[in-house]
Design an enzyme around this catalytic site. Structure first.
Site, PDB file in Angstrom:
ATOM      1  N   HIS A 332       0.848  -1.180   0.000  1.00  0.00           N
ATOM      2  CA  HIS A 332       0.000   0.000   0.000  1.00  0.00           C
ATOM      3  C   HIS A 332       0.886   1.232   0.000  1.00  0.00           C
ATOM      4  CE1 HIS A 332      -2.930   3.018   1.429  1.00  0.00           C
ATOM      5  NE2 HIS A 332      -3.827   2.220   0.897  1.00  0.00           N
ATOM      6  N   ASP A 391      -7.862  -4.640  -0.329  1.00  0.00           N
ATOM      7  CA  ASP A 391      -8.316  -5.235  -1.586  1.00  0.00           C
ATOM      8  C   ASP A 391      -8.007  -6.727  -1.656  1.00  0.00           C
ATOM      9  OD1 ASP A 391      -9.315  -2.849  -2.783  1.00  0.00           O
ATOM     10  OD2 ASP A 391      -7.262  -2.212  -3.117  1.00  0.00           O
TER      11      ASP A 391
END
Length: 456
Positions: A332, A391
Site C-alpha cells: 500500500h 483489496d
C-alpha cells in the site's frame, strides 16, 4: 452498415498517435534534477503535504528515538479508531455505516435519537425522480457500472433546482441525497446491464425504509431479496472500512481539487467517481480476484508452500497472469507492516467462508498472505514493509456474497461517497483558494514558421 467512430482506430489516428509519441522526450532524470515529486510523493513514497483535514487520520509509523519507523497501521475517523467503531457495532442487528457517516459529516458519534433521525432522513432521500430509472438508467446501459454511476450523478444535476448553489445547507442536502441514492444507482445500473447486455431477467426492487444501506444493497440485488445476518454484517463492515481514507487518496484529493474551483456537487462527485474507477485505485480488488483465478488454475495443491511460492515468484518475474510483475493485493502507498482494514476484514471473511463452506479457499488466501511478503522482500529492495491491503480480501468477500464483479468498484463508491461528502464540505468551509500546482516547462522556445513556408 457504417463504422462506429467511437470505437474504431483508423490509420490516421495511428499516425497521430505516432506524432504524440515523438513529442514524449522528457528525460526521466529531469524529474530528479528539478526535484519534482512524481505522483505527489517523495523518494520514500511519502505524500507531499497539500492540505489539512480533521476528518480522518491514516497512521503507518511511530516515533522511536526521534525517528519515524514503520508500525502496524491504524485508521481513525474523527479521532476514533476504526477498530473500535466496528467492534462497537457487535450486535448482529446493529449496522454501523449510517452511524459512521453521521460521524464523518458532523464530527461526533450520534446518540440513539440522533441516529434514528439521521437514518430517517437518509431513508426519505432514497427516492429517485419520477421515471429516472426508465428514462436514464435503462437507456443505453453501459457495460461499466462506474460510468453508469457517473452519468446518473451528472444527470441528477438537471433535476435539482438549486444545483449550482454551494452554500453549506444546500451542499449538505445534495450530499445526503447522493449518499442515500448511490446504492440504487449502482444496483439498478447493473440490473439494466444484466438485462439488456446479458439477456437476464430484470429485477427492480424498491429499497425498504427500515433496512440499512448494506441490507438494501443485498435486497435490491438478489432476485429473492434474501440474505443472512452475517452476509449483511460483512457488507456493512466493508462499507465502513472503505468509506474514508484521508484526504490524499486519489479520489478524495480529486474531490478537494474540483471543489476548490467552486463547481457544483454533482460535477465534483462525478470527477471522484472517474478517479475511483481506475485499476490503481478502486478497481484493484478485481485484479486480485482475477489473479487468484489464475493461481487456482496453475497451482494444484493449495496447501503446498513450495508450489504457491513458485507461482508468486513467477508473478514478480512477469511470467504469470498479466505479466505486470505484481502480486495484487500486496502493499500500500501508505501502510507498511499492516493495513488495519485488511486485519479487521480478515476476521469477517473467515467467518463467512465457514458459513459458505469455502474454508479451503480462505486457507489459500491465508497461505498467499503469509508467503507473498517473504517472496517480495527477497526479490525486491523495498523501503518499507509490505503486507496485504484491504483489496486482498474484499474481492473474495464480494464473491462469497454473490456480488457480480461489475459491482465491486461501485460498492466502493457507495461507501466512499460518505468520505467524499465530508471532504467537499471541509474544502468549501475552510479553503477559498483554487488549487493550482505547478508544472515546469522543459521544452524549447521556437520561432514561428508561416503556413506557406512550412515543408509540405
Amino acid at each position: 452498415m457504417g463504422t462506429n467512430p467511437f470505437s474504431e482506430i483508423t490509420p490516421q489516428i495511428n499516425h497521430y498517435a505516432s506524432l504524440c509519441q515523438k513529442t514524449a522526450t522528457i528525460d526521466p532524470a529531469d524529474y530528479t534534477t528539478y526535484d519534482v515529486k512524481r505522483g505527489l510523493r517523495d523518494l520514500n513514497g511519502k505524500g507531499v503535504l497539500v492540505g489539512l483535514t480533521e476528518i480522518s487520520d491514516v497512521c503507518a509509523t511511530k516515533l522511536v528515538d526521534g525517528k519515524q519507523v514503520p508500525a502496524d497501521g491504524e485508521l481513525y475517523y474523527r479521532g476514533y479508531n476504526v477498530k473500535e467503531l466496528i467492534s462497537g457495532t457487535g450486535d448482529w442487528n446493529h449496522f454501523g455505516f449510517e452511524e459512521c457517516t453521521y460521524l464523518l459529516l458532523f464530527g461526533e458519534l450520534p446518540n440513539k435519537k440522533e441516529l434514528d433521525e439521521f437514518t430517517a432522513v437518509l431513508s426519505q432521500y432514497r427516492t429517485l425522480p419520477t421515471s429516472f430509472v426508465r428514462d436514464i438508467i435503462m437507456k443505453a446501459p453501459s457495460n461499466d457500472m462506474m460510468n453508469t454511476l457517473a452519468r446518473s450523478v451528472l444527470t441528477l444535476y438537471s433535476y435539482d433546482d438549486r444545483a449550482d448553489d454551494i452554500s453549506l445547507p444546500n451542499v449538505l442536502r445534495q450530499c445526503l441525497q447522493l449518499i442515500s441514492l448511490f446504492p440504487q444507482l449502482s444496483v439498478y445500473g447493473y440490473q439494466a446491464y444484466n438485462h439488456y447486455h446479458e439477456g437476464q431477467s430484470l429485477f427492480i426492487h424498491n429499497p425498504i425504509p427500515e433496512y440499512s444501506t448494506a441490507e438494501n444493497i443485498l435486497h435490491m440485488l438478489r432476485p429473492d431479496s434474501k440474505f443472512t445476518p452475517l452476509e449483511a454484517k460483512l457488507l456493512d463492515t466493508a462499507l465502513i472500512l472503505h468509506m474514508e481514507h484521508g484526504g490524499g487518496n486519489n479520489s478524495t484529493f480529486t474531490t478537494h481539487l474540483v471543489s476548490s474551483s467552486g463547481t457544483d456537487t454533482y460535477s465534483a462527485i462525478a470527477a471522484a467517481i472517474g478517479s475511483l474507477k481506475g485499476p490503481r485505485h478502486g478497481g484493484a480488488n478485481i485484479k486480485v480476484i482475477k489473479m487468484f483465478d489464475d493461481l487456482k488454475a496453475h497451482v494444484k495443491d493449495w496447501n503446498d508452500d513450495e508450489e504457491i511460492s513458485r507461482y508468486l515468484t513467477a508473478l514478480l518475474h512477469k511470467e504469470a497472469f498479466d505479466h505486470a510483475g505484481l502480486i495484487y493485493g500486496m502493499g500500500h502507498a501508505v501502510y507498511s507492516l499492516s493495513d488495519p482494514r485488511a486485519v479487521i476484514f480478515r476476521t469477517f471473511v473467515e467467518r463467512l467462508s465457514a458459513e459458505k463452506g469455502r474454508e479451503d479457499e480462505f486457507q489459500l488466501y491465508a497461505n498467499v498472505e503469509r508467503l507473498a511478503p517473504q517472496i517480495i522482500s527477497e526479490e525486491r529492495k523495498i523501503y518499507k514493509g509490505v503486507s496485504p491491503n484491504v483489496d486482498f480480501f474484499s474481492g473474495f468477500a464480494y464473491n462469497m456474497l454473490d456480488l457480480p464483479v461489475e459491482l465491486y468498484t461501485p460498492i466502493f463508491a457507495v461507501a466512499r461517497i460518505a468520505g467524499w461528502s465530508a471532504h467537499r464540505i471541509e474544502e468549501l468551509s475552510y479553503n477559498n483558494k483554487i488549487m493550482r500546482p505547478a508544472y515546469k516547462y522543459v521544452g524549447h522556445h521556437r520561432e514561428y514558421i508561416p503556413y506557406d513556408k512550412r515543408n509540405q
